[in-house]
Design an enzyme around this catalytic site. Structure first.
Site, PDB file in Angstrom:
ATOM      1  N   LEU A 119      60.500  31.564  20.522  1.00  0.00           N
ATOM      2  CA  LEU A 119      61.586  30.662  20.852  1.00  0.00           C
ATOM      3  C   LEU A 119      61.895  31.465  22.945  1.00  0.00           C
ATOM      4  O   LEU A 119      60.948  32.230  22.622  1.00  0.00           O
ATOM      5  CB  LEU A 119      63.238  31.868  20.267  1.00  0.00           C
ATOM      6  CG  LEU A 119      62.937  32.508  18.230  1.00  0.00           C
ATOM      7  CD1 LEU A 119      63.367  32.788  17.815  1.00  0.00           C
ATOM      8  CD2 LEU A 119      63.374  30.146  18.615  1.00  0.00           C
ATOM      9  N   MET A 168      51.573  28.271  23.851  1.00  0.00           N
ATOM     10  CA  MET A 168      52.533  27.933  25.147  1.00  0.00           C
ATOM     11  C   MET A 168      53.269  29.316  25.660  1.00  0.00           C
ATOM     12  O   MET A 168      53.683  29.575  26.131  1.00  0.00           O
ATOM     13  CB  MET A 168      53.766  26.462  24.312  1.00  0.00           C
ATOM     14  CG  MET A 168      53.956  26.630  25.833  1.00  0.00           C
ATOM     15  SD  MET A 168      53.201  26.247  27.186  1.00  0.00           S
ATOM     16  CE  MET A 168      54.210  27.161  29.259  1.00  0.00           C
ATOM     17  N   LYS A 169      54.031  30.140  24.405  1.00  0.00           N
ATOM     18  CA  LYS A 169      54.912  30.639  24.377  1.00  0.00           C
ATOM     19  C   LYS A 169      54.088  31.828  25.307  1.00  0.00           C
ATOM     20  O   LYS A 169      54.765  32.701  26.285  1.00  0.00           O
ATOM     21  CB  LYS A 169      55.452  31.637  23.023  1.00  0.00           C
ATOM     22  CG  LYS A 169      56.028  32.638  22.997  1.00  0.00           C
ATOM     23  CD  LYS A 169      57.436  32.603  24.096  1.00  0.00           C
ATOM     24  CE  LYS A 169      58.496  33.989  23.484  1.00  0.00           C
ATOM     25  NZ  LYS A 169      59.172  33.870  24.689  1.00  0.00           N
ATOM     26  N   LEU A 170      53.109  32.399  25.389  1.00  0.00           N
ATOM     27  CA  LEU A 170      51.860  33.314  25.620  1.00  0.00           C
ATOM     28  C   LEU A 170      51.611  32.902  26.988  1.00  0.00           C
ATOM     29  O   LEU A 170      52.392  34.333  27.990  1.00  0.00           O
ATOM     30  CB  LEU A 170      50.378  33.440  25.292  1.00  0.00           C
ATOM     31  CG  LEU A 170      50.861  34.425  23.766  1.00  0.00           C
ATOM     32  CD1 LEU A 170      49.696  34.793  23.163  1.00  0.00           C
ATOM     33  CD2 LEU A 170      51.658  35.695  24.125  1.00  0.00           C
TER      34      LEU A 170
END
Length: 295
Positions: A119, A168-170
């Protein structure tokens, strides 16, 4: 309508689950420590399962919002044994992609599909159904899950197959936590050099160096709002540790990532209350380490 199970109806999960209910999805939840969100969702029409196994059996799709990979792995252990073939597990946590790839493969052996949908956003945006989701899923699974995600997400980016969303979140959090570490060090230097926080902010705010993250960070540093950005120091350190593992796995030198991780490790390991102190509070730890009294 797909029958949804939701594990982890906390700060972010409660709003997401409420939006799933509002869209007409039958919803099953399971209690953890805080009963308040569960009781609220039940009052809106959700069903409370006796345990995780019962939730798995009652659900076509299970959402997970957990602190990190160890918790997700334990949850998936039960889901893999109890969900029916054709089900989908959606991990909305910020997890280690190495673990994610292994979990997706294990579920595939059971005929259960995997989606990682970490998220972007705040609890307020979760309640409003305006979160961002970075989604890793096969094209076929994404086509099925997208209408469900749209009940709680305002922006959806399908970035690749399983684990791509977590990668991608990292990267996203690398930038965000990097801003936090950079702002904290800059403010300590501004104070030590005799300029002060207010002078620093008067120049940066509204300039090309301003951004949404700067404004929420300064909501604490300047205005004293402790809840301006409710993302814990412990989670920041966890995410930067996952980023280090991702960099190591790809053979990429990540010296800036290491420096950012060390800033959060300093805070967490020198008296920081990782459960209660949030990323903007890093400014206090960096100040103290440099002999600066922010009052």
């Amino acid at each position: 309508m797909e029958k949804i199970g939701f594990v982890g109806v906390g700060l972010m999960g409660h709003g997401m689950a409420a939006n799933l209910l509002a869209a007409g999805h039958p919803l099953t939840v399971v209690a953890h420590r805080n009963r308040g969100p569960v009781d609220d969702l039940v009052s809106r029409g959700a069903v409370e399962a006796a345990d995780l196994a019962a939730l798995a059996r009652a659900s076509d799709i299970v959402h997970i919002c957990a602190p990190g990979s160890p918790q997700v792995e334990a949850i998936v252990e039960v889901l893999a044994a109890e969900m029916l073939k054709g089900g989908i597990v959606v991990d909305c946590s910020t997890s280690n992609p190495v673990s994610t790839e292994a979990l997706a493969a294990r579920l595939a052996e059971r005929g259960i599909d995997w989606v990682d949908a970490p998220l972007g956003g705040t609890p307020v945006q979760a309640e409003a159904g305006e979160l961002a989701a970075m989604v890793g899923a096969t094209p076929e699974v994404f086509a099925r899950i997208e209408p469900v995600l749209r009940t709680w997400a305002g922006t959806i980016a399908h970035v690749g197959g399983p684990a791509a969303g977590h990668k991608m979140k990292l990267l996203n959090n690398f930038l965000a936590m990097g801003y936090g570490a950079l702002y904290s060090e800059a403010l300590a230097l501004a104070e030590k050099a005799g300029l002060g926080t207010d002078t620093f902010d008067s120049v940066i705010r509204g300039s090309r160096m301003d951004c949404g993250f700067y404004q929420t960070f300064m909501g604490y540093a300047v205005e004293g709002n402790r809840e301006a950005h409710k993302f814990t120091l412990t989670n920041a350190l966890k995410d930067m540790t996952y980023l280090s593992a991702m960099a190591g796995g790809t053979g990429v030198a990540n010296p800036i990532g290491a420096a950012i991780r060390n800033s959060y490790a300093l805070a967490v390991n020198t008296g920081g209350d990782g459960a209660e102190d949030y990323v903007p509070h890093l400014v206090d730890y960096i100040a103290r380490a440099n002999g600066v009294d922010r009052g």
